[in-house]
Design a protein around this motif. Structure first.
Motif, PDB file in Angstrom:
ATOM      1  N   GLU A 187       0.850  -1.196   0.000  1.00 45.82           N
ATOM      2  CA  GLU A 187       0.000   0.000   0.000  1.00 45.82           C
ATOM      3  C   GLU A 187       0.881   1.239   0.000  1.00 45.82           C
ATOM      4  O   GLU A 187       1.969   1.244   0.582  1.00 45.82           O
ATOM      5  CB  GLU A 187      -0.905   0.038   1.242  1.00 45.82           C
ATOM      6  N   GLY A 188       0.398   2.295  -0.639  1.00 45.00           N
ATOM      7  CA  GLY A 188       1.140   3.537  -0.630  1.00 45.00           C
ATOM      8  C   GLY A 188       0.362   4.654  -1.302  1.00 45.00           C
ATOM      9  O   GLY A 188      -0.842   4.527  -1.558  1.00 45.00           O
ATOM     10  N   GLN A 189       1.067   5.739  -1.564  1.00 42.45           N
ATOM     11  CA  GLN A 189       0.503   6.876  -2.289  1.00 42.45           C
ATOM     12  C   GLN A 189       1.492   7.307  -3.354  1.00 42.45           C
ATOM     13  O   GLN A 189       2.708   7.250  -3.141  1.00 42.45           O
ATOM     14  CB  GLN A 189       0.208   8.039  -1.333  1.00 42.45           C
ATOM     15  N   ALA A 190       0.950   7.734  -4.510  1.00 39.54           N
ATOM     16  CA  ALA A 190       1.820   8.109  -5.623  1.00 39.54           C
ATOM     17  C   ALA A 190       1.165   9.194  -6.472  1.00 39.54           C
ATOM     18  O   ALA A 190      -0.050   9.215  -6.640  1.00 39.54           O
ATOM     19  CB  ALA A 190       2.129   6.889  -6.495  1.00 39.54           C
ATOM     20  N   ARG A 191       2.025  10.071  -6.974  1.00 45.38           N
ATOM     21  CA  ARG A 191       1.614  11.040  -8.000  1.00 45.38           C
ATOM     22  C   ARG A 191       2.181  10.505  -9.302  1.00 45.38           C
ATOM     23  O   ARG A 191       3.379  10.613  -9.568  1.00 45.38           O
ATOM     24  CB  ARG A 191       2.173  12.423  -7.661  1.00 45.38           C
ATOM     25  N   ALA A 192       1.311   9.901 -10.102  1.00 47.60           N
ATOM     26  CA  ALA A 192       1.786   9.150 -11.267  1.00 47.60           C
ATOM     27  C   ALA A 192       0.946   9.467 -12.498  1.00 47.60           C
ATOM     28  O   ALA A 192      -0.282   9.591 -12.417  1.00 47.60           O
ATOM     29  CB  ALA A 192       1.745   7.652 -10.978  1.00 47.60           C
ATOM     30  N   PHE A 193       1.622   9.558 -13.638  1.00 44.69           N
ATOM     31  CA  PHE A 193       0.945   9.764 -14.920  1.00 44.69           C
ATOM     32  C   PHE A 193      -0.031   8.622 -15.169  1.00 44.69           C
ATOM     33  O   PHE A 193       0.335   7.446 -15.094  1.00 44.69           O
ATOM     34  CB  PHE A 193       1.984   9.841 -16.043  1.00 44.69           C
ATOM     35  N   GLU A 194      -1.279   8.974 -15.437  1.00 41.39           N
ATOM     36  CA  GLU A 194      -2.357   8.007 -15.645  1.00 41.39           C
ATOM     37  C   GLU A 194      -2.501   7.042 -14.468  1.00 41.39           C
ATOM     38  O   GLU A 194      -3.062   5.953 -14.605  1.00 41.39           O
ATOM     39  CB  GLU A 194      -2.163   7.238 -16.955  1.00 41.39           C
ATOM     40  N   ALA A 195      -1.967   7.438 -13.305  1.00 40.96           N
ATOM     41  CA  ALA A 195      -2.118   6.711 -12.040  1.00 40.96           C
ATOM     42  C   ALA A 195      -1.440   5.347 -12.042  1.00 40.96           C
ATOM     43  O   ALA A 195      -1.712   4.509 -11.177  1.00 40.96           O
ATOM     44  CB  ALA A 195      -3.601   6.562 -11.672  1.00 40.96           C
ATOM     45  N   ASN A 196      -0.517   5.087 -12.973  1.00 42.94           N
ATOM     46  CA  ASN A 196       0.123   3.780 -13.071  1.00 42.94           C
ATOM     47  C   ASN A 196       1.350   3.697 -12.152  1.00 42.94           C
ATOM     48  O   ASN A 196       2.288   4.479 -12.290  1.00 42.94           O
ATOM     49  CB  ASN A 196       0.540   3.490 -14.507  1.00 42.94           C
ATOM     50  N   VAL A 197       1.343   2.719 -11.259  1.00 41.28           N
ATOM     51  CA  VAL A 197       2.442   2.481 -10.326  1.00 41.28           C
ATOM     52  C   VAL A 197       2.931   1.046 -10.536  1.00 41.28           C
ATOM     53  O   VAL A 197       2.129   0.114 -10.613  1.00 41.28           O
ATOM     54  CB  VAL A 197       1.984   2.663  -8.868  1.00 41.28           C
ATOM     55  N   LEU A 198       4.243   0.871 -10.629  1.00 46.24           N
ATOM     56  CA  LEU A 198       4.821  -0.452 -10.863  1.00 46.24           C
ATOM     57  C   LEU A 198       5.614  -0.922  -9.653  1.00 46.24           C
ATOM     58  O   LEU A 198       6.076  -0.110  -8.848  1.00 46.24           O
ATOM     59  CB  LEU A 198       5.717  -0.422 -12.100  1.00 46.24           C
ATOM     60  N   HIS A 199       5.760  -2.245  -9.561  1.00 48.80           N
ATOM     61  CA  HIS A 199       6.546  -2.788  -8.454  1.00 48.80           C
ATOM     62  C   HIS A 199       7.155  -4.125  -8.850  1.00 48.80           C
ATOM     63  O   HIS A 199       6.665  -4.826  -9.734  1.00 48.80           O
ATOM     64  CB  HIS A 199       5.691  -2.945  -7.194  1.00 48.80           C
ATOM     65  N   GLN A 200       8.247  -4.453  -8.188  1.00 52.91           N
ATOM     66  CA  GLN A 200       8.882  -5.757  -8.317  1.00 52.91           C
ATOM     67  C   GLN A 200       9.639  -6.028  -7.034  1.00 52.91           C
ATOM     68  O   GLN A 200       9.909  -5.128  -6.232  1.00 52.91           O
ATOM     69  CB  GLN A 200       9.820  -5.828  -9.527  1.00 52.91           C
ATOM     70  N   LEU A 201      10.008  -7.307  -6.854  1.00 52.33           N
ATOM     71  CA  LEU A 201      10.703  -7.728  -5.644  1.00 52.33           C
ATOM     72  C   LEU A 201      11.969  -8.459  -6.054  1.00 52.33           C
ATOM     73  O   LEU A 201      11.919  -9.403  -6.852  1.00 52.33           O
ATOM     74  CB  LEU A 201       9.791  -8.641  -4.830  1.00 52.33           C
ATOM     75  N   ARG A 202      13.099  -8.025  -5.521  1.00 55.05           N
ATOM     76  CA  ARG A 202      14.391  -8.626  -5.852  1.00 55.05           C
ATOM     77  C   ARG A 202      15.070  -9.108  -4.578  1.00 55.05           C
ATOM     78  O   ARG A 202      14.954  -8.467  -3.529  1.00 55.05           O
ATOM     79  CB  ARG A 202      15.303  -7.601  -6.530  1.00 55.05           C
ATOM     80  N   ASP A 203      15.800 -10.209  -4.699  1.00 53.17           N
ATOM     81  CA  ASP A 203      16.613 -10.604  -3.558  1.00 53.17           C
ATOM     82  C   ASP A 203      18.009  -9.992  -3.681  1.00 53.17           C
ATOM     83  O   ASP A 203      18.330  -9.337  -4.691  1.00 53.17           O
ATOM     84  CB  ASP A 203      16.639 -12.130  -3.369  1.00 53.17           C
TER      85      ASP A 203
END
Length: 266
Positions: A187-203
């Motif tokens: 969960e979070g908050q973002a100011r993003a173009f077209e509201a698109n937020v990306l994520h990934q998880l790395r070790d």
């Protein structure tokens, strides 16, 4: 979750005429809880003694929620942002300030920090490594607190820890230094173009445990919209530690922007 404090906490600067009783009454706390959270004991101070200008963490016994900063005389949004190692735009955006140049004494502002209760045997350097937060930022955010010093820390002292942020993104869950599991909620908050937020998880070895995925915030730029998603594991971690990456991509060339990296454990 280690000794992270999830009850609501307030960051309050003592004023002339304040007493621990009046502060406790105002924020739904107790004298004892404030004394413990700030180590208002010898050898720091005479028990319960406070002075104007002291910065206190005040634990609420009644509420849960994000840490709230109480605006004092002379504060500016830029000054508050600097103290918490973040950005003026982000502080304004997550608090829906219509005019960031107009804040007032006693105003309550959500700030991108969390609270850690120090445990026996802790050191500041170990805490810094565990959460992936620099010692200089830890010291800056705890300036003015009577029980804080880099050389000696006290069990049960409530340490303020700044969250990693970018200009346009803050992640509220998971917190740094916590354990992440398959399909972990984010969960979070973002100011993003077209509201698109990306994520990934790395070790730590660079293996991508959860592939890049996107979610959509409930508002697009110029607002800071709320977003939530999950982190399905696409492969087994090859180490015990890693990083959650949350970011946007450039509409022009697809490059990663506004990257927030959060140290996590598997």
């Amino acid at each position: 979750m280690l000794a992270i404090v999830f009850k609501k906490n307030y960051i309050y600067t003592v004023r002339a005429g304040d007493t621990l009783y009046s502060i406790a009454h105002r924020f739904g706390s107790t004298i004892e809880a404030i004394e413990r959270a700030n180590h208002l004991f010898e050898p720091v101070t005479d028990p319960g003694l406070i002075f104007p200008g002291d910065v206190l963490v005040v634990p609420s016994l009644l509420e849960t929620g994000k840490v709230t900063y109480i605006v004092k005389s002379g504060d500016t949004v830029s000054g508050i942002a600097s103290r918490f190692s973040t950005f003026s735009d982000l502080v304004s955006g997550i608090n829906n300030l219509e005019n960031p140049n107009l804040i007032f004494v006693n105003q309550r502002l959500i700030v991108p920090v969390f609270i850690y209760k120090i445990q026996p045997g802790d050191t500041l350097s170990a805490i810094s490594r565990r959460f992936g937060i620099s010692l200089s930022n830890i010291t800056k955010v705890n300036q003015g607190r009577p029980g804080y010093q880099e050389s000696v820390i006290w069990p049960e002292f409530h340490l303020i820890l700044p969250l990693p942020t970018s200009l346009n993104i803050v992640v509220w869950t998971p917190l740094p230094g916590t354990r992440v599991v398959n399909r972990q909620r984010i969960e979070g908050q973002a100011r993003a173009f077209e509201a698109n937020v990306l994520h990934q998880l790395r070790d730590t070895n660079g293996a991508i445990v959860s592939n890049e995925r996107f979610t959509t915030a409930d508002e697009g730029a110029p607002e800071y919209g709320n977003f939530n998603s999950t982190l399905p594991f696409d492969r087994t971690p090859t180490s015990n530690t890693g990083e959650l990456w949350v970011y946007t991509r450039s509409a022009k060339d697809g490059s990663i922007q506004d990257l927030v990296k959060i140290k996590i454990y598997f």
